[in-house]
Each structure stands twice: as structure tokens, then as C-alpha cells.
Design a protein around this motif. Structure first.
Motif, mmCIF file in Angstrom:
data_model
loop_
_atom_site.group_PDB
_atom_site.id
_atom_site.type_symbol
_atom_site.label_atom_id
_atom_site.label_comp_id
_atom_site.label_asym_id
_atom_site.label_seq_id
_atom_site.Cartn_x
_atom_site.Cartn_y
_atom_site.Cartn_z
ATOM 1 N N LEU A 1 -5.072 5.501 9.116
ATOM 2 C CA LEU A 1 -4.583 4.703 7.225
ATOM 3 C C LEU A 1 -2.717 5.482 7.474
ATOM 4 O O LEU A 1 -3.501 7.124 7.802
ATOM 5 N N LEU A 2 -2.599 4.760 7.187
ATOM 6 C CA LEU A 2 -0.803 4.948 6.846
ATOM 7 C C LEU A 2 -0.202 4.931 5.634
ATOM 8 O O LEU A 2 -0.481 4.068 4.465
ATOM 9 N N THR A 3 0.126 5.851 4.798
ATOM 10 C CA THR A 3 0.792 5.654 3.800
ATOM 11 C C THR A 3 1.917 5.846 3.544
ATOM 12 O O THR A 3 2.777 6.480 3.916
ATOM 13 N N VAL A 4 2.646 4.735 2.690
ATOM 14 C CA VAL A 4 4.313 4.227 3.290
ATOM 15 C C VAL A 4 4.804 4.131 2.387
ATOM 16 O O VAL A 4 4.696 3.776 1.173
ATOM 17 N N GLY A 5 5.900 5.948 2.116
ATOM 18 C CA GLY A 5 7.104 5.060 0.902
ATOM 19 C C GLY A 5 7.996 6.128 1.408
ATOM 20 O O GLY A 5 8.308 6.245 2.398
ATOM 21 N N THR A 6 8.290 7.412 0.644
ATOM 22 C CA THR A 6 8.999 7.939 0.746
ATOM 23 C C THR A 6 9.408 8.870 2.240
ATOM 24 O O THR A 6 10.391 8.133 3.549
ATOM 25 N N GLY A 7 7.978 9.140 2.784
ATOM 26 C CA GLY A 7 7.620 8.877 4.399
ATOM 27 C C GLY A 7 6.323 7.897 4.640
ATOM 28 O O GLY A 7 6.303 7.473 3.968
ATOM 29 N N ILE A 8 5.868 8.696 5.542
ATOM 30 C CA ILE A 8 5.025 8.079 6.225
ATOM 31 C C ILE A 8 3.522 9.749 6.456
ATOM 32 O O ILE A 8 3.680 10.298 7.587
ATOM 33 N N VAL B 1 -2.817 -0.020 5.636
ATOM 34 C CA VAL B 1 -1.398 0.420 5.127
ATOM 35 C C VAL B 1 -1.789 0.909 3.369
ATOM 36 O O VAL B 1 -1.870 -0.183 2.937
ATOM 37 N N GLY B 2 -1.118 1.612 3.249
ATOM 38 C CA GLY B 2 -1.178 2.129 1.760
ATOM 39 C C GLY B 2 0.177 2.440 1.101
ATOM 40 O O GLY B 2 1.590 2.458 2.401
ATOM 41 N N ALA C 1 -4.204 -1.015 1.660
ATOM 42 C CA ALA C 1 -5.493 -0.318 1.229
ATOM 43 C C ALA C 1 -5.872 -1.706 -0.007
ATOM 44 O O ALA C 1 -5.153 -2.481 -0.929
ATOM 45 N N GLU C 2 -7.332 -0.937 -0.382
ATOM 46 C CA GLU C 2 -7.634 -1.807 -2.155
ATOM 47 C C GLU C 2 -7.798 -0.969 -2.962
ATOM 48 O O GLU C 2 -7.724 -1.687 -4.220
ATOM 49 N N MET C 3 -7.581 0.420 -3.053
ATOM 50 C CA MET C 3 -8.031 1.717 -4.169
ATOM 51 C C MET C 3 -6.694 1.238 -5.218
ATOM 52 O O MET C 3 -7.522 2.040 -6.074
ATOM 53 N N GLU C 4 -5.737 1.396 -4.548
ATOM 54 C CA GLU C 4 -4.265 1.099 -5.358
ATOM 55 C C GLU C 4 -4.621 2.912 -6.185
ATOM 56 O O GLU C 4 -4.529 3.608 -5.234
ATOM 57 N N ASN C 5 -3.922 2.819 -7.586
ATOM 58 C CA ASN C 5 -3.013 3.863 -7.780
ATOM 59 C C ASN C 5 -4.286 5.015 -8.285
ATOM 60 O O ASN C 5 -4.221 6.168 -8.721
#
Length: 244
Positions: free
Chosen positions: A128-135, A202-203, A226-230
Motif C-alpha cells: 500500500l502507498l499513501t501518496v500526498g506530500t510524500g509517499i 494506492v491511498g 484504497a477504499e476506506m478513505e478519511n
């Protein structure tokens, strides 16, 4: 069984009581602004206030923007550097009067996703990757977490993967989704070659925009949003107290 889950972010600290059998929130979320600076003392006060809001006496799981190993904070992203070296589980337990266990926030989001989201029916390795300001990167093997991975910092293209392909890079360089998607595909291809996962999830913010760059993804490994969101951080922080 119910557990209070808290997601400690750079701008807000939010929590809710979670039914850990279903992954559903059984209360409304309550959010308090993250104090600036986010020192251990200031954040401890907010955690106590949040727990008091729910009139909670049981176990509390907290996702934090830091590497936490054996209850000790080793890094500090978007929080005050004075957290480094602090015994966060012990300090927050003493401050709140509840049994508190902290986990890296990306790991928390991953736990929610692997048990109740896009990875729930997948065996073997899930990346799983959380993609935003960083990864942020999270790996599970048969639903078992490999904690505190910082694979976004791996060297790539004479920089790091997150300095090459994070969403902040897209914004800063004013890249089109197609241009950025090609970069992101190269990053995923690198991870695929190294780890050979069965699924990429991909989150982060880009997960809601996948239709804009999906055509640029060309891998043997499936890539899904990703499905779970916030609520993922809250749910995963609570589940962490049970799914070891």
C-alpha cells in the motif's frame, strides 16, 4: 468489541469509537485542531480532551505521523522534533488514564485497508502507498504488517522515490496527470521489481483521481485505489490493538 481510535495529523487530531469486528464507526468523528507547535505536552492535553469528549475508559489506539518502535518515537514528520526519543505509549497512557498504543499513521491506514478495504480478500504480499506530500509505504504478508517501512525514501533517479513521484511533485512542477502518471508508474515498476507483491493499493489524495492517470499504469501487478478513505487512520489505529 469497541476501541477508541485516534488519527493524529499535522493539522487535526480526530477520533471515533470503532467496532473492531466490522470496522465501522459507532460514533460521529470528533476533531480538534493540532496545536502549534505540536509538542508532547500540548498534544497530550488534546488527547486527554478528545478521550474525555467520548467519556472513554478503555483502550485507545493512536496513529501518529512518526516511526514508533517499542513505544518510542524515532522520527517526527509534521510534528515537533521534541517528540523524537519520547516514550509515547507510556506518556499518553499516564496523561489520559487509558491504555494507549501508538502506531505509524500510514501503517494504521494500511491495517484498515487490509482487513476491511481493497486488500481484504488478497493473500500473500500487499503493498500500500499513501501518496500526498510524500509517499508512505506499507507492506502486509498474509495480513501481517511489516512495520515502519520508509520505502518512499529509497534512492531513485538520483533522488528519492517520493521526491520523484509524490503528488506534491506533480503540483510543484505543474505536471499533467498523464505526465505525473508516467512518473508514478516508473516508481511502481521499481517496487514491483524489488518486492513482487500480489497487489498495489494506492491511498492518499490521488486515490480519488485514479481515472486521470490509470491509463499510464502498465504493470503485471494489479493496482487499485484504497477504499476506506478519511476514516482509515482512525479504524486502523483501533484495529492495531487487536490484529497483531
Amino acid at each position: 468489541m469497541e476501541v477508541l481510535g485516534i488519527d493524529f495529523g499535522g493539522s487535526g487530531i480526530k477520533g471515533a469509537i470503532v467496532d473492531i469486528k466490522t470496522g465501522e464507526l459507532v460514533t460521529e468523528r470528533h476533531r480538534i485542531e493540532t496545536p502549534q507547535p505540536a509538542t508532547p505536552e500540548a498534544v497530550s492535553e488534546i488527547m486527554a480532551e478528545l478521550i474525555q469528549h467520548f467519556d472513554w475508559k478503555g483502550k485507545v489506539g493512536i496513529g501518529v505521523p512518526a516511526v514508533v518502535k517499542n513505544g518510542v518515537v524515532l522520527t517526527a514528520a509534521n510534528i515537533d522534533k521534541s517528540w523524537i526519543g519520547q516514550t509515547i505509549n507510556k506518556q499518553l497512557s499516564e496523561k489520559t488514564g487509558c491504555e494507549v498504543e501508538c502506531i505509524n499513521d500510514a501503517d494504521a491506514a494500511g491495517i484498515a485497508e487490509i482487513h476491511f478495504g481493497a486488500g481484504a480478500k488478497v493473500k500473500g504480499m500487499v503493498f500500500l502507498l499513501t501518496v500526498g506530500t510524500g509517499i508512505g509505504t506499507v507492506i502486509f504478508i498474509d495480513k501481517h504488517l511489516v512495520p515502519n517501512l520508509e520505502l518512499g525514501h529509497l534512492e531513485f533517479k538520483k533522488k528519492s522515490i517520493e521526491l520523484y513521484a509524490a503528488d506534491s511533485v506533480r503540483k510543484r512542477k505543474d505536471l499533467s496527470w498523464k505526465e505525473w502518471g508516467k512518473r508514478f508508474n516508473k516508481a511502481l515498476a521499481y517496487y514491483e521489481k524489488m518486492f513482487n507483491p500480489n497487489l498495489f493499493i494506492v491511498g492518499g489524495g490521488v486515490s480519488k483521481k485514479m481515472e486521470k492517470f490509470q491509463d499510464q499504469i502498465d504493470l503485471d501487478t494489479p493496482v487499485v485505489p484504497a477504499e476506506m478513505e478519511n476514516n482509515a487512520g482512525i479504524i486502523g489505529a483501533a484495529l492495531n490493538l487487536v490484529y497483531k
